[in-house]
Design a protein around this motif. Structure first.
Motif, PDB file in Angstrom:
ATOM      1  N   ILE A   1       2.172   1.807  -3.324  1.00 16.62           N
ATOM      2  CA  ILE A   1       0.873   2.295  -4.383  1.00 16.62           C
ATOM      3  C   ILE A   1       0.746   4.083  -4.084  1.00 16.62           C
ATOM      4  O   ILE A   1       0.695   4.608  -4.930  1.00 16.62           O
ATOM      5  N   ARG A   2       0.835   4.155  -2.811  1.00 20.23           N
ATOM      6  CA  ARG A   2       0.855   5.576  -2.310  1.00 20.23           C
ATOM      7  C   ARG A   2       1.790   6.429  -3.028  1.00 20.23           C
ATOM      8  O   ARG A   2       1.609   7.524  -3.532  1.00 20.23           O
ATOM      9  N   ARG A   3       2.981   5.810  -2.747  1.00 20.78           N
ATOM     10  CA  ARG A   3       4.130   6.659  -3.207  1.00 20.78           C
ATOM     11  C   ARG A   3       4.236   7.015  -4.755  1.00 20.78           C
ATOM     12  O   ARG A   3       4.369   8.077  -5.204  1.00 20.78           O
TER      13      ARG A   3
ATOM     14  N   ARG B   1       1.593   7.213  -6.725  1.00 18.82           N
ATOM     15  CA  ARG B   1       0.287   8.151  -6.710  1.00 18.82           C
ATOM     16  C   ARG B   1       0.713   9.364  -6.527  1.00 18.82           C
ATOM     17  O   ARG B   1       0.680  10.397  -7.356  1.00 18.82           O
ATOM     18  N   LYS B   2       1.433   9.640  -5.525  1.00 14.37           N
ATOM     19  CA  LYS B   2       1.989  10.870  -4.994  1.00 14.37           C
ATOM     20  C   LYS B   2       2.881  11.592  -5.808  1.00 14.37           C
ATOM     21  O   LYS B   2       3.136  12.644  -6.109  1.00 14.37           O
TER      22      LYS B   2
ATOM     23  N   TYR C   1      -6.389   0.095   0.321  1.00 18.92           N
ATOM     24  CA  TYR C   1      -5.488  -0.443  -0.399  1.00 18.92           C
ATOM     25  C   TYR C   1      -4.198   0.070   0.082  1.00 18.92           C
ATOM     26  O   TYR C   1      -3.245  -0.454   0.412  1.00 18.92           O
ATOM     27  N   GLU C   2      -3.999   1.396   0.011  1.00 22.46           N
ATOM     28  CA  GLU C   2      -2.645   2.447   0.401  1.00 22.46           C
ATOM     29  C   GLU C   2      -2.482   2.118   1.748  1.00 22.46           C
ATOM     30  O   GLU C   2      -1.210   2.102   2.010  1.00 22.46           O
TER      31      GLU C   2
ATOM     32  N   GLY D   1       0.911  -1.175   0.020  1.00 19.60           N
ATOM     33  CA  GLY D   1      -0.214  -0.158   0.048  1.00 19.60           C
ATOM     34  C   GLY D   1       0.895   1.257   0.137  1.00 19.60           C
ATOM     35  O   GLY D   1       0.444   2.267  -0.621  1.00 19.60           O
ATOM     36  N   ASP D   2       1.960   1.414   0.684  1.00 23.17           N
ATOM     37  CA  ASP D   2       2.928   2.330   0.662  1.00 23.17           C
ATOM     38  C   ASP D   2       3.454   2.618  -0.627  1.00 23.17           C
ATOM     39  O   ASP D   2       3.506   3.837  -1.030  1.00 23.17           O
TER      40      ASP D   2
ATOM     41  N   CYS E   1      -5.608  -6.721  -1.674  1.00 25.02           N
ATOM     42  CA  CYS E   1      -5.793  -6.147  -3.026  1.00 25.02           C
ATOM     43  C   CYS E   1      -5.718  -7.598  -3.855  1.00 25.02           C
ATOM     44  O   CYS E   1      -4.708  -8.221  -3.853  1.00 25.02           O
TER      45      CYS E   1
ATOM     46  N   ARG F   1      -6.269  10.451  -4.749  1.00 29.81           N
ATOM     47  CA  ARG F   1      -7.075   9.133  -4.914  1.00 29.81           C
ATOM     48  C   ARG F   1      -8.038   9.339  -5.849  1.00 29.81           C
ATOM     49  O   ARG F   1      -8.189   8.197  -6.572  1.00 29.81           O
TER      50      ARG F   1
END
Length: 151
Positions: free
Chosen positions: A16-18, A20-21, A46-47, A13-14, A53, A27
């Motif tokens: 994926i978030r990284r 995205r950012k 998920y993030e 999740g981290d 997932c 989101r």
């Protein structure tokens, strides 16, 4: 090797978030690029790593992020199972203490002092910056020397 599912989920999740950012997306932006509809809450879980997932959903998220799924999984695997903590460089103290290059004398002395207690250490960027300054080189050059010691 035991797999800690909660840690693996959290790191996935981290990552994926990284990504995205890194793209400057919210989101909601990412959600709008997905092929299937999911709620923003589901994407958030998920993030955060609080919801598993599916493989298909994971690939869909990777496609939306324009990322290769196997690259993302490799980063997750490295973070979960690698010996070196993320953001740090492993220093083999035996190799560093034995290196005879004159420009690495500060590294050699420092490593020799630590050998009584450790075989290796992991340095963060701030420590590497200071050590590079003592060696009279830039940090990237020092990291290349340090990584070359272990080869």
């Amino acid at each position: 090797m035991r797999i800690d599912a909660a840690t693996y989920q959290r790191v996935l999740g981290d990552e994926i978030r990284r990504l995205r950012k890194q793209r400057g997306w919210t989101r909601k932006d990412l959600n709008g690029r997905l092929q299937s509809e999911i709620s923003l809450q589901t994407l958030a879980t998920y993030e955060l790593g609080t919801r598993q997932c599916s493989v298909v959903r994971f690939v869909e998220i990777c496609v939306a992020l324009d990322a290769l799924p196997h690259d993302l999984m490799a980063r997750v695997h490295d973070r979960v199972f690698a010996d070196t903590p993320l953001g740090r460089v492993r220093v083999d103290l035996h190799a560093a203490a034995a290196d005879e290059r004159p420009q690495l004398m500060p590294l050699r002395r420092w490593a020799a002092e630590l050998l009584a207690e450790h075989d290796e250490v992991h340095l963060d960027v701030a420590a590497l910056d200071r050590l590079a300054e003592l060696c009279g080189m830039d940090t990237i050059e020092l990291i290349a020397h340090i990584r070359g010691l272990s080869e």
